[in-house]
Motif scaffolding. Structure first.
Motif, mmCIF file in Angstrom:
data_model
loop_
_atom_site.group_PDB
_atom_site.id
_atom_site.type_symbol
_atom_site.label_atom_id
_atom_site.label_comp_id
_atom_site.label_asym_id
_atom_site.label_seq_id
_atom_site.Cartn_x
_atom_site.Cartn_y
_atom_site.Cartn_z
ATOM 1 N N ILE A 42 -26.239 9.768 11.911
ATOM 2 C CA ILE A 42 -26.101 11.115 12.462
ATOM 3 C C ILE A 42 -25.584 11.053 13.901
ATOM 4 O O ILE A 42 -24.700 11.827 14.287
ATOM 5 C CB ILE A 42 -27.439 11.869 12.361
ATOM 6 N N GLU A 46 -22.195 12.802 15.278
ATOM 7 C CA GLU A 46 -22.174 13.740 16.409
ATOM 8 C C GLU A 46 -21.209 13.269 17.486
ATOM 9 O O GLU A 46 -20.477 14.071 18.070
ATOM 10 C CB GLU A 46 -23.571 13.921 17.000
ATOM 11 N N GLY A 65 -25.084 20.021 19.664
ATOM 12 C CA GLY A 65 -25.316 20.003 18.227
ATOM 13 C C GLY A 65 -26.496 20.876 17.868
ATOM 14 O O GLY A 65 -27.543 20.801 18.504
ATOM 15 N N LEU A 68 -27.083 19.896 11.230
ATOM 16 C CA LEU A 68 -26.461 18.814 10.472
ATOM 17 C C LEU A 68 -26.928 18.894 9.035
ATOM 18 O O LEU A 68 -28.112 19.111 8.770
ATOM 19 C CB LEU A 68 -26.864 17.448 11.033
ATOM 20 N N VAL A 70 -26.235 16.218 6.195
ATOM 21 C CA VAL A 70 -25.561 14.945 5.974
ATOM 22 C C VAL A 70 -26.204 14.205 4.806
ATOM 23 O O VAL A 70 -27.432 14.159 4.703
ATOM 24 C CB VAL A 70 -25.645 14.079 7.250
ATOM 25 N N THR A 97 -17.663 24.367 13.545
ATOM 26 C CA THR A 97 -18.127 23.673 12.340
ATOM 27 C C THR A 97 -17.173 22.535 12.016
ATOM 28 O O THR A 97 -15.954 22.720 12.010
ATOM 29 C CB THR A 97 -18.229 24.650 11.154
ATOM 30 N N HIS A 114 -21.381 19.481 10.187
ATOM 31 C CA HIS A 114 -22.071 19.489 11.485
ATOM 32 C C HIS A 114 -21.639 20.730 12.255
ATOM 33 O O HIS A 114 -20.449 21.048 12.302
ATOM 34 C CB HIS A 114 -21.702 18.216 12.253
ATOM 35 N N ARG A 116 -21.827 22.795 15.990
ATOM 36 C CA ARG A 116 -22.073 22.710 17.422
ATOM 37 C C ARG A 116 -21.829 24.088 18.030
ATOM 38 O O ARG A 116 -21.071 24.879 17.491
ATOM 39 C CB ARG A 116 -21.168 21.664 18.092
#
Length: 136
Positions: A42, A46, A65, A68, A70, A97, A114, A116
């Motif tokens: 992760i 990021e 961030g 997530l 994942v 995104t 992910h 942000r």
């Protein structure tokens, strides 16, 4: 609102991490097998998203961030290098995104989405400082 017009869908970034003892699941507390840890996966994903934004955010702004999703789909042993790629897939105001993937040179080991948020750095730091004040 800051000028985010240079943030275009399709921007790409990357980041890499060598799988060392410090990045193993057994070391970071995320499992009992000596493989690249999911929290480290992760982190490199990021970092790829941060790299994607390099030079595209206005002065005094940064991204944080906030979400997530994942899947860590294959193990990677010590000594390998994991490389993550982030592709900006959507810009909605200050919400960004990314599609993220990672591979270890042999196979893809993870993928996901992910999110942000772009923040005004001085304002964010003031909020953080206020939160750090002693409470009565």
């Amino acid at each position: 609102m800051a000028d985010l017009s240079s943030l275009k869908v399709g921007l790409e970034g990357s980041a890499s991490a060598l799988v060392t003892e410090e990045r193993l699941a057994t070391r970071v507390g995320s499992g009992n097998v000596p493989v690249f840890a999911s929290p480290m996966l992760i982190a490199v994903m990021e970092a790829a998203a941060v790299d994607c934004l390099e030079g595209h955010l206005p002065e005094n702004y940064q991204s944080l961030g906030v979400q997530l999703n994942v899947a860590h789909t294959a193990p990677t042993p010590i000594g390998f290098t994991v490389t993550a790629k982030a592709t900006l897939k959507e810009v909605s105001g200050r919400k960004l995104t990314f599609d993220v993937t990672a591979s270890d040179g042999v196979e893809q080991i993870g993928s996901g989405v992910h999110t942000r948020i772009v923040v005004d750095t001085p304002r964010f730091m003031a909020r953080l400082a206020a939160k750090s004040l002693p409470r009565r």
